[in-house]
Design a protein around this motif. Sequence first.
Motif, PDB file in Angstrom:
ATOM      1  N   TRP A 219       0.839  -1.206   0.000  1.00  0.00           N
ATOM      2  CA  TRP A 219       0.000   0.000   0.000  1.00  0.00           C
ATOM      3  C   TRP A 219       0.871   1.252   0.000  1.00  0.00           C
ATOM      4  O   TRP A 219       0.660   2.185  -0.793  1.00  0.00           O
ATOM      5  CB  TRP A 219      -0.917  -0.041   1.212  1.00  0.00           C
ATOM      6  N   LEU A 220       1.866   1.289   0.872  1.00  0.00           N
ATOM      7  CA  LEU A 220       2.748   2.449   0.932  1.00  0.00           C
ATOM      8  C   LEU A 220       3.540   2.624  -0.364  1.00  0.00           C
ATOM      9  O   LEU A 220       3.702   3.753  -0.859  1.00  0.00           O
ATOM     10  CB  LEU A 220       3.706   2.312   2.116  1.00  0.00           C
ATOM     11  N   LEU A 221       4.009   1.510  -0.938  1.00  0.00           N
ATOM     12  CA  LEU A 221       4.796   1.592  -2.160  1.00  0.00           C
ATOM     13  C   LEU A 221       3.963   2.116  -3.323  1.00  0.00           C
ATOM     14  O   LEU A 221       4.383   3.023  -4.052  1.00  0.00           O
ATOM     15  CB  LEU A 221       5.372   0.219  -2.498  1.00  0.00           C
ATOM     16  N   PHE A 222       2.763   1.572  -3.509  1.00  0.00           N
ATOM     17  CA  PHE A 222       1.923   2.004  -4.621  1.00  0.00           C
ATOM     18  C   PHE A 222       1.457   3.447  -4.427  1.00  0.00           C
ATOM     19  O   PHE A 222       1.346   4.200  -5.406  1.00  0.00           O
ATOM     20  CB  PHE A 222       0.722   1.072  -4.772  1.00  0.00           C
ATOM     21  N   THR A 223       1.171   3.834  -3.207  1.00  0.00           N
ATOM     22  CA  THR A 223       0.784   5.226  -2.953  1.00  0.00           C
ATOM     23  C   THR A 223       1.916   6.174  -3.316  1.00  0.00           C
ATOM     24  O   THR A 223       1.689   7.227  -3.939  1.00  0.00           O
ATOM     25  CB  THR A 223       0.395   5.397  -1.476  1.00  0.00           C
ATOM     26  N   TRP A 224       3.124   5.797  -2.951  1.00  0.00           N
ATOM     27  CA  TRP A 224       4.274   6.641  -3.287  1.00  0.00           C
ATOM     28  C   TRP A 224       4.485   6.708  -4.794  1.00  0.00           C
ATOM     29  O   TRP A 224       4.768   7.780  -5.337  1.00  0.00           O
ATOM     30  CB  TRP A 224       5.520   6.086  -2.597  1.00  0.00           C
TER      31      TRP A 224
ATOM     32  N   PHE B 189      -0.426  13.191  -1.635  1.00  0.00           N
ATOM     33  CA  PHE B 189      -0.612  11.831  -1.170  1.00  0.00           C
ATOM     34  C   PHE B 189      -2.075  11.540  -0.857  1.00  0.00           C
ATOM     35  O   PHE B 189      -2.505  10.376  -0.935  1.00  0.00           O
ATOM     36  CB  PHE B 189       0.240  11.584   0.080  1.00  0.00           C
ATOM     37  N   VAL B 190      -2.831  12.581  -0.499  1.00  0.00           N
ATOM     38  CA  VAL B 190      -4.246  12.367  -0.165  1.00  0.00           C
ATOM     39  C   VAL B 190      -4.995  11.792  -1.362  1.00  0.00           C
ATOM     40  O   VAL B 190      -5.841  10.910  -1.229  1.00  0.00           O
ATOM     41  CB  VAL B 190      -4.878  13.691   0.299  1.00  0.00           C
ATOM     42  N   SER B 191      -4.674  12.282  -2.560  1.00  0.00           N
ATOM     43  CA  SER B 191      -5.344  11.794  -3.761  1.00  0.00           C
ATOM     44  C   SER B 191      -4.913  10.382  -4.124  1.00  0.00           C
ATOM     45  O   SER B 191      -5.630   9.686  -4.840  1.00  0.00           O
ATOM     46  CB  SER B 191      -5.054  12.728  -4.942  1.00  0.00           C
ATOM     47  N   ALA B 192      -3.728   9.973  -3.651  1.00  0.00           N
ATOM     48  CA  ALA B 192      -3.190   8.674  -4.046  1.00  0.00           C
ATOM     49  C   ALA B 192      -3.381   7.591  -2.995  1.00  0.00           C
ATOM     50  O   ALA B 192      -3.125   6.422  -3.283  1.00  0.00           O
ATOM     51  CB  ALA B 192      -1.689   8.814  -4.343  1.00  0.00           C
ATOM     52  N   ILE B 193      -3.857   7.951  -1.803  1.00  0.00           N
ATOM     53  CA  ILE B 193      -3.966   6.947  -0.739  1.00  0.00           C
ATOM     54  C   ILE B 193      -4.998   5.890  -1.090  1.00  0.00           C
ATOM     55  O   ILE B 193      -4.736   4.676  -0.998  1.00  0.00           O
ATOM     56  CB  ILE B 193      -4.313   7.637   0.598  1.00  0.00           C
ATOM     57  N   ARG B 194      -6.198   6.338  -1.523  1.00  0.00           N
ATOM     58  CA  ARG B 194      -7.241   5.357  -1.859  1.00  0.00           C
ATOM     59  C   ARG B 194      -6.855   4.542  -3.091  1.00  0.00           C
ATOM     60  O   ARG B 194      -7.149   3.345  -3.174  1.00  0.00           O
ATOM     61  CB  ARG B 194      -8.569   6.072  -2.084  1.00  0.00           C
ATOM     62  N   ALA B 195      -6.191   5.188  -4.063  1.00  0.00           N
ATOM     63  CA  ALA B 195      -5.738   4.453  -5.245  1.00  0.00           C
ATOM     64  C   ALA B 195      -4.664   3.440  -4.869  1.00  0.00           C
ATOM     65  O   ALA B 195      -4.634   2.315  -5.397  1.00  0.00           O
ATOM     66  CB  ALA B 195      -5.208   5.422  -6.293  1.00  0.00           C
ATOM     67  N   GLY B 196      -3.761   3.808  -3.959  1.00  0.00           N
ATOM     68  CA  GLY B 196      -2.755   2.858  -3.490  1.00  0.00           C
ATOM     69  C   GLY B 196      -3.367   1.689  -2.751  1.00  0.00           C
ATOM     70  O   GLY B 196      -2.905   0.551  -2.870  1.00  0.00           O
ATOM     71  N   LEU B 197      -4.448   1.950  -2.007  1.00  0.00           N
ATOM     72  CA  LEU B 197      -5.153   0.861  -1.327  1.00  0.00           C
ATOM     73  C   LEU B 197      -5.773  -0.089  -2.338  1.00  0.00           C
ATOM     74  O   LEU B 197      -5.687  -1.322  -2.193  1.00  0.00           O
ATOM     75  CB  LEU B 197      -6.227   1.449  -0.418  1.00  0.00           C
ATOM     76  N   LEU B 198      -6.390   0.470  -3.382  1.00  0.00           N
ATOM     77  CA  LEU B 198      -6.971  -0.367  -4.432  1.00  0.00           C
ATOM     78  C   LEU B 198      -5.905  -1.218  -5.110  1.00  0.00           C
ATOM     79  O   LEU B 198      -6.097  -2.422  -5.344  1.00  0.00           O
ATOM     80  CB  LEU B 198      -7.675   0.519  -5.462  1.00  0.00           C
ATOM     81  N   ALA B 199      -4.758  -0.604  -5.431  1.00  0.00           N
ATOM     82  CA  ALA B 199      -3.680  -1.345  -6.080  1.00  0.00           C
ATOM     83  C   ALA B 199      -3.114  -2.428  -5.161  1.00  0.00           C
ATOM     84  O   ALA B 199      -2.783  -3.525  -5.614  1.00  0.00           O
ATOM     85  CB  ALA B 199      -2.577  -0.386  -6.522  1.00  0.00           C
TER      86      ALA B 199
ATOM     87  N   ASN C 238     -10.536  15.660  -7.821  1.00  0.00           N
ATOM     88  CA  ASN C 238      -9.526  15.922  -8.840  1.00  0.00           C
ATOM     89  C   ASN C 238     -10.147  16.398 -10.149  1.00  0.00           C
ATOM     90  O   ASN C 238      -9.559  17.228 -10.847  1.00  0.00           O
ATOM     91  CB  ASN C 238      -8.687  14.666  -9.087  1.00  0.00           C
ATOM     92  N   LEU C 239     -11.307  15.879 -10.502  1.00  0.00           N
ATOM     93  CA  LEU C 239     -11.986  16.372 -11.702  1.00  0.00           C
ATOM     94  C   LEU C 239     -12.440  17.805 -11.522  1.00  0.00           C
ATOM     95  O   LEU C 239     -12.403  18.607 -12.463  1.00  0.00           O
ATOM     96  CB  LEU C 239     -13.187  15.474 -12.026  1.00  0.00           C
ATOM     97  N   ALA C 240     -12.866  18.174 -10.291  1.00  0.00           N
ATOM     98  CA  ALA C 240     -13.283  19.549 -10.052  1.00  0.00           C
ATOM     99  C   ALA C 240     -12.106  20.508 -10.076  1.00  0.00           C
ATOM    100  O   ALA C 240     -12.240  21.666 -10.495  1.00  0.00           O
ATOM    101  CB  ALA C 240     -14.003  19.651  -8.710  1.00  0.00           C
ATOM    102  N   ALA C 241     -10.931  20.024  -9.638  1.00  0.00           N
ATOM    103  CA  ALA C 241      -9.755  20.886  -9.615  1.00  0.00           C
ATOM    104  C   ALA C 241      -8.985  20.894 -10.917  1.00  0.00           C
ATOM    105  O   ALA C 241      -8.035  21.660 -11.070  1.00  0.00           O
ATOM    106  CB  ALA C 241      -8.818  20.444  -8.484  1.00  0.00           C
ATOM    107  N   ALA C 242      -9.370  20.042 -11.869  1.00  0.00           N
ATOM    108  CA  ALA C 242      -8.643  19.988 -13.135  1.00  0.00           C
ATOM    109  C   ALA C 242      -8.874  21.265 -13.935  1.00  0.00           C
ATOM    110  O   ALA C 242      -9.989  21.798 -13.966  1.00  0.00           O
ATOM    111  CB  ALA C 242      -9.103  18.781 -13.947  1.00  0.00           C
TER     112      ALA C 242
END
Length: 339
Positions: free
Chosen positions: A206-211, A223-233, A290-294
Amino acid sequence: MTEPAKPGLLDRLRTRFGWFDRVMRAQERYDDAKGNFYAAGITYFTIFALFPLLMVGFSVGGFVLAGRPELMADIESRIRSTVSGDFGQQLVKLMDSAIDSRGTVGVIGLAVAAWAGLGWMANLREALSQMWLQRHEPVGFVRTKLSDLLALVSTFLALVLTIALTALGDPDLMSAVLRWFGVQDFSALAVVLRIASLVMSFVVSWLLFTWMIARLPRESVSFVSAIRAGLLAAVGFEIFKQVASLYLQSVVTGPAGATFGPVLGIMVFAYITARLVLFATAWAATSAENLAAAPVEPPAPAQITVQVRQRPAVSGALAGAAMGALGALGLSRLTKRRQ
């Protein structure tokens, strides 16, 4: 009056289930950013980098054997006892030749490994950047390669740390450490150590994929945007590891499987892992925040086109001919009256 088209099955499912719409948004981003193409490129450079790494491994083994002649003599005697005849002698000469050229093999292996590693890192960073729809400006060849080299070194250190922590989660090693501290074995110890090793491996992944998702794109994201994605991975990676271990156990039993099974297993493992990381990145990039901030790109400039008719229309031509005929008739009568 035409009726509006009815929404299809996927549209109705996306409207009804929010999680399904979330998955479809990520899949659309993955497809639009050519995720399969980049996953194939990452797999190619991964396999290509294995050969120079093997050369480095042979070089290190040569230095170890050169410093321990008793171990080298024991290996040679085992080769001769296992492989009889001229072929065994040729294997011994080949090993001696490899040990003699250990320095050259190591230098070439390191150079090729660095080149292949930079290609692997450049492809990986470009793929992750595409998932985030980053449009970075080129900063020069040398500066880009130095940035990729720094990312490669940091990724290598992260992988080494990951492997070390995963090794610490091995049940046998943990059991040995506990016995060293004086903890006696008990009936449920194996189950506890197995659960602890799985939890340790999952957290490290989880930590590796988040990074990787947050820091390896050309422009780093939070990292906040990548934490849930890292958990999924991490969840997908752990499931895939269990399936891959069953696959390797089933294919290495026969001679053909022992020869080609590990190579095919490495290729499939690298490709699925690359697709998993890229899809998780697309998942993070298509979240609502992220879509709103794009940034919204400005519309294309309006283009006004003036159409000039080279030929008159049929009705205009007939009207012109009629007017010309009337004019000629009136002019002829006026001429006759004057005469």
